[in-house]
Design an enzyme around this catalytic site. Structure first.
Site, PDB file in Angstrom:
ATOM      1  N   HIS A 192      22.041  46.470   4.009  1.00  0.00           N
ATOM      2  CA  HIS A 192      20.602  46.732   4.161  1.00  0.00           C
ATOM      3  C   HIS A 192      20.396  47.836   5.183  1.00  0.00           C
ATOM      4  CE1 HIS A 192      16.329  45.974   4.326  1.00  0.00           C
ATOM      5  NE2 HIS A 192      16.497  45.157   3.312  1.00  0.00           N
ATOM      6  N   ARG A 204       8.648  49.879   5.858  1.00  0.00           N
ATOM      7  CA  ARG A 204       8.692  51.228   5.299  1.00  0.00           C
ATOM      8  C   ARG A 204       7.566  51.438   4.300  1.00  0.00           C
ATOM      9  NH1 ARG A 204      13.859  51.000   2.720  1.00  0.00           N
ATOM     10  NH2 ARG A 204      14.057  48.899   3.507  1.00  0.00           N
TER      11      ARG A 204
END
Length: 193
Positions: A144, A167
């Site tokens: 990740h 994000r």
């Protein structure tokens, strides 16, 4: 669930979430699902049919490859207990917090911190394979790209997962010098295509 959000890579809101808690913090979706399940299993409907053991760890299966799994060996507070059963369901977690399985199948990923808990060492997978269960695709490990790094322990082997929604709502990835290290979504997409 009535709230929607954008996650990393989404061009519009398409992931549904629980509304925030009264204090504004996000609802922990996974925990909410687990708590609902545990509350149901602890209800009167199951009290005579189910024995829930908390703070216990399976240390191995009872039986043999020829006879099948006949139960489990469990440890709780340093005490070992054999639990016999007509059926055993293996629902194992991950293995990226280290251990032999990670080194054997995806050793190149051992250098990265994991966002699994430190308990995710692949014990259940190992138990199953010892009894003849097949395992596949163990070499495919998701690394990740975002986790919270504790400045007081920057090389910790376990980090807390930073959700993709950071994000999706405008967060950017920066390197140790504070400079953006991943291009914008449009440039990244063009690069990949």
């Amino acid at each position: 669930m009535k709230d929607s959000t954008r996650l990393g890579g989404h061009s519009f809101r398409r992931t549904w979430r629980f509304s925030p808690m009264p204090d504004g913090r996000p609802q922990p979706v996974g925990w909410t699902i687990m708590k609902t399940l545990m509350d149901a299993l602890k209800s009167d409907e199951y009290k005579d049919r189910l024995n829930i053991k908390l703070n216990s760890a399976v240390k191995g299966f009872l039986g043999s490859e020829e006879n099948g799994v006949l139960g489990v060996l469990s440890e709780s507070s340093g005490e070992m207990e054999e639990i016999r059963a007509d059926a055993v369901v293996l629902a194992s977690g991950g293995y990226c917090a280290g251990g032999d399985i990670l080194l054997k199948y995806a050793g190149e990923n051992a250098k990265f911190p994991t966002t699994n808990g430190p308990w995710a060492t692949g014990d259940g997978i190992t138990f199953g394979m010892e009894f003849g269960a097949a395992a596949r695709d163990l070499e495919h490990v998701q690394v990740h790209p975002t986790s919270f790094v504790n400045k007081s322990d920057p090389f910790a082997t376990t980090n807390f997962l930073a959700p993709e929604s950071l994000r999706g709502t405008g967060g950017i990835l920066v390197n140790g010098e504070g400079r953006r290290c991943v291009p914008t979504q449009a440039r990244l997409t063009a690069t990949l295509v």
